[in-house]
Write a protein that holds these residues in place. Structure first.
Motif, PDB file in Angstrom:
ATOM      1  N   LEU A 143      60.360 -56.794  -5.265  1.00  0.00           N
ATOM      2  CA  LEU A 143      59.686 -57.821  -6.418  1.00  0.00           C
ATOM      3  C   LEU A 143      59.571 -59.010  -5.390  1.00  0.00           C
ATOM      4  O   LEU A 143      58.714 -59.720  -4.948  1.00  0.00           O
ATOM      5  CB  LEU A 143      60.165 -58.332  -7.549  1.00  0.00           C
ATOM      6  CG  LEU A 143      60.268 -57.525  -8.588  1.00  0.00           C
ATOM      7  CD1 LEU A 143      60.500 -57.561 -10.003  1.00  0.00           C
ATOM      8  CD2 LEU A 143      58.843 -56.705  -8.982  1.00  0.00           C
ATOM      9  N   ALA A 144      61.029 -59.620  -4.673  1.00  0.00           N
ATOM     10  CA  ALA A 144      61.113 -60.541  -3.176  1.00  0.00           C
ATOM     11  C   ALA A 144      60.471 -60.233  -2.664  1.00  0.00           C
ATOM     12  O   ALA A 144      59.331 -61.212  -2.070  1.00  0.00           O
ATOM     13  CB  ALA A 144      62.964 -60.275  -3.353  1.00  0.00           C
ATOM     14  N   GLY A 155      61.082 -60.176   9.727  1.00  0.00           N
ATOM     15  CA  GLY A 155      62.095 -59.648   9.517  1.00  0.00           C
ATOM     16  C   GLY A 155      63.072 -60.863   8.861  1.00  0.00           C
ATOM     17  O   GLY A 155      63.869 -60.579   7.734  1.00  0.00           O
ATOM     18  N   VAL A 156      62.559 -62.166   8.742  1.00  0.00           N
ATOM     19  CA  VAL A 156      63.433 -63.385   7.804  1.00  0.00           C
ATOM     20  C   VAL A 156      63.047 -62.792   6.437  1.00  0.00           C
ATOM     21  O   VAL A 156      64.010 -62.978   5.482  1.00  0.00           O
ATOM     22  CB  VAL A 156      62.470 -64.741   7.913  1.00  0.00           C
ATOM     23  CG1 VAL A 156      62.948 -65.579   7.413  1.00  0.00           C
ATOM     24  CG2 VAL A 156      62.401 -65.264   9.724  1.00  0.00           C
ATOM     25  N   GLY A 157      61.502 -62.841   6.052  1.00  0.00           N
ATOM     26  CA  GLY A 157      61.421 -62.532   4.924  1.00  0.00           C
ATOM     27  C   GLY A 157      61.928 -61.068   3.873  1.00  0.00           C
ATOM     28  O   GLY A 157      63.026 -61.290   2.654  1.00  0.00           O
ATOM     29  N   ILE A 158      62.889 -59.979   4.946  1.00  0.00           N
ATOM     30  CA  ILE A 158      63.758 -59.217   4.171  1.00  0.00           C
ATOM     31  C   ILE A 158      64.612 -59.668   4.536  1.00  0.00           C
ATOM     32  O   ILE A 158      65.327 -59.315   3.130  1.00  0.00           O
ATOM     33  CB  ILE A 158      63.383 -57.954   5.712  1.00  0.00           C
ATOM     34  CG1 ILE A 158      62.208 -57.260   5.294  1.00  0.00           C
ATOM     35  CG2 ILE A 158      64.894 -56.626   5.083  1.00  0.00           C
ATOM     36  CD1 ILE A 158      61.702 -55.936   6.446  1.00  0.00           C
ATOM     37  N   ALA A 159      65.358 -60.319   4.730  1.00  0.00           N
ATOM     38  CA  ALA A 159      66.535 -61.238   5.104  1.00  0.00           C
ATOM     39  C   ALA A 159      66.412 -61.663   3.961  1.00  0.00           C
ATOM     40  O   ALA A 159      67.869 -61.678   3.265  1.00  0.00           O
ATOM     41  CB  ALA A 159      67.281 -61.517   6.149  1.00  0.00           C
ATOM     42  N   VAL A 160      66.148 -62.796   3.773  1.00  0.00           N
ATOM     43  CA  VAL A 160      65.649 -63.926   2.578  1.00  0.00           C
ATOM     44  C   VAL A 160      65.077 -63.144   0.651  1.00  0.00           C
ATOM     45  O   VAL A 160      66.504 -63.054   0.201  1.00  0.00           O
ATOM     46  CB  VAL A 160      64.877 -64.172   2.119  1.00  0.00           C
ATOM     47  CG1 VAL A 160      64.253 -65.030   1.011  1.00  0.00           C
ATOM     48  CG2 VAL A 160      64.637 -65.171   3.695  1.00  0.00           C
ATOM     49  N   ALA A 161      64.702 -61.499   0.848  1.00  0.00           N
ATOM     50  CA  ALA A 161      64.768 -60.326  -0.271  1.00  0.00           C
ATOM     51  C   ALA A 161      65.894 -59.943  -0.211  1.00  0.00           C
ATOM     52  O   ALA A 161      66.544 -59.587  -1.853  1.00  0.00           O
ATOM     53  CB  ALA A 161      63.740 -60.190   0.406  1.00  0.00           C
ATOM     54  N   LEU A 162      66.406 -59.438   0.675  1.00  0.00           N
ATOM     55  CA  LEU A 162      67.765 -58.970   1.014  1.00  0.00           C
ATOM     56  C   LEU A 162      69.135 -60.297  -0.572  1.00  0.00           C
ATOM     57  O   LEU A 162      69.685 -59.110  -1.341  1.00  0.00           O
ATOM     58  CB  LEU A 162      68.268 -58.491   1.834  1.00  0.00           C
ATOM     59  CG  LEU A 162      67.301 -56.736   2.466  1.00  0.00           C
ATOM     60  CD1 LEU A 162      68.372 -56.315   3.859  1.00  0.00           C
ATOM     61  CD2 LEU A 162      68.333 -56.149   1.561  1.00  0.00           C
ATOM     62  N   ALA A 163      68.794 -60.661   0.434  1.00  0.00           N
ATOM     63  CA  ALA A 163      69.831 -62.047  -0.628  1.00  0.00           C
ATOM     64  C   ALA A 163      69.675 -61.495  -1.862  1.00  0.00           C
ATOM     65  O   ALA A 163      70.452 -61.977  -2.370  1.00  0.00           O
ATOM     66  CB  ALA A 163      69.568 -63.626   0.019  1.00  0.00           C
ATOM     67  N   GLY A 164      68.735 -61.940  -1.675  1.00  0.00           N
ATOM     68  CA  GLY A 164      67.885 -62.052  -3.752  1.00  0.00           C
ATOM     69  C   GLY A 164      68.926 -61.074  -4.157  1.00  0.00           C
ATOM     70  O   GLY A 164      69.312 -61.208  -5.583  1.00  0.00           O
ATOM     71  N   ALA A 165      68.039 -59.761  -3.785  1.00  0.00           N
ATOM     72  CA  ALA A 165      68.660 -58.672  -4.255  1.00  0.00           C
ATOM     73  C   ALA A 165      70.206 -58.142  -4.527  1.00  0.00           C
ATOM     74  O   ALA A 165      70.404 -57.801  -5.470  1.00  0.00           O
ATOM     75  CB  ALA A 165      68.134 -57.740  -3.452  1.00  0.00           C
ATOM     76  N   VAL A 166      70.545 -58.379  -4.215  1.00  0.00           N
ATOM     77  CA  VAL A 166      72.246 -58.372  -3.546  1.00  0.00           C
ATOM     78  C   VAL A 166      72.639 -59.141  -4.790  1.00  0.00           C
ATOM     79  O   VAL A 166      73.705 -58.842  -5.683  1.00  0.00           O
ATOM     80  CB  VAL A 166      72.665 -58.669  -2.037  1.00  0.00           C
ATOM     81  CG1 VAL A 166      74.574 -58.679  -2.788  1.00  0.00           C
ATOM     82  CG2 VAL A 166      72.453 -57.689  -1.236  1.00  0.00           C
ATOM     83  N   LEU A 167      72.161 -60.956  -4.922  1.00  0.00           N
ATOM     84  CA  LEU A 167      73.069 -61.503  -5.604  1.00  0.00           C
ATOM     85  C   LEU A 167      72.418 -60.625  -7.253  1.00  0.00           C
ATOM     86  O   LEU A 167      72.944 -61.022  -8.235  1.00  0.00           O
ATOM     87  CB  LEU A 167      72.535 -62.727  -5.366  1.00  0.00           C
ATOM     88  CG  LEU A 167      73.475 -63.312  -4.637  1.00  0.00           C
ATOM     89  CD1 LEU A 167      73.804 -64.763  -4.500  1.00  0.00           C
ATOM     90  CD2 LEU A 167      75.492 -62.830  -3.856  1.00  0.00           C
ATOM     91  N   ALA A 168      70.809 -60.641  -7.908  1.00  0.00           N
ATOM     92  CA  ALA A 168      70.686 -60.146  -8.667  1.00  0.00           C
ATOM     93  C   ALA A 168      71.233 -59.425  -9.036  1.00  0.00           C
ATOM     94  O   ALA A 168      71.438 -58.857 -10.677  1.00  0.00           O
ATOM     95  CB  ALA A 168      68.814 -60.305  -8.937  1.00  0.00           C
TER      96      ALA A 168
END
Length: 208
Positions: A143-144, A155-168
């Motif tokens: 989703l992110a 590159g940045v988009g994947i990093a940002v999405a990963l950060a949100g998904a891990v904390l979710a």
């Protein structure tokens, strides 16, 4: 003829998840160009006011009806129900963030949480099973990425999405316990996801 207890619980949980997923529709008018983001914020605030009024009537006035009896778990009878906490967290991220971060954080709750819930039969104070963690992470990441990659690049988009998904996934799978009471993940998932993405954006130095 009344349903057996196990079947009744399964039916109630299905109905709860169906209602839960309905929050996915909140940002759809914005995505279709029917509402501005400001109008979306007004709508969420109005919906929150309605929900808090209903909770006041239920908890203080004693007003009850079949919908509450069907969708509220036993431990929520004398406390603020999950659907109200859901509305609080949804409204919070919409008010504080722009659509790129707010919408995936909302959808991680409305879509990811029901998926992980279907895979994890746990008590409110217990961590979920590994399968539920993995499902929540994958759904949240997918989703992110729909929003972060177009906004920030691959590159940045994947990093940002990963950060949100891990904390979710952490907020969903490992409920914080305060004075012996588990904090409902309806309240924690959107801010955790949004906070993770916002932190990543800040660290990586990209604008939102």
């Amino acid at each position: 003829m009344p349903l057996p207890a196990a079947e009744w619980r399964a039916e109630v949980e299905f109905e709860r998840r169906l209602v839960h997923s309905g929050g996915t529709l909140y940002p759809v008018p914005y995505l279709l160009g029917w509402f501005t983001w400001t109008e979306t914020r007004y709508f969420l605030v109005a919906a929150l006011a309605v929900v808090l009024t209903l909770e006041f009537l239920r908890l203080v006035v004693g007003f009850d009806h079949a919908l509450y009896q069907k969708l509220i778990r036993e431990y929520e009878t004398d406390s603020i129900a999950g659907y109200a906490l859901y509305q609080v967290s949804m409204t919070g991220v919409v008010l504080l963030l722009n659509p790129t971060l707010a919408i995936p954080a909302m959808w991680m709750l409305s879509l990811g949480d029901p998926v992980s819930g279907a895979l994890g039969d746990n008590d409110a104070t217990e961590a979920k099973r590994p399968a539920a963690w993995i499902a929540m992470f994958l759904v949240s990441l997918s989703l992110a990425l729909l929003f972060t990659v177009p906004a920030f690049g691959t590159g940045v988009g994947i990093a940002v999405a990963l950060a949100g998904a891990v904390l979710a996934a952490i907020a969903d799978g490992l409920p914080p316990i305060i004075r012996g009471v588990a904090v409902d993940d309806n309240l924690t998932i959107p801010p955790a996801a949004a906070g993770g993405m916002l932190l990543a954006v800040t660290v990586l130095g990209v604008g939102v």
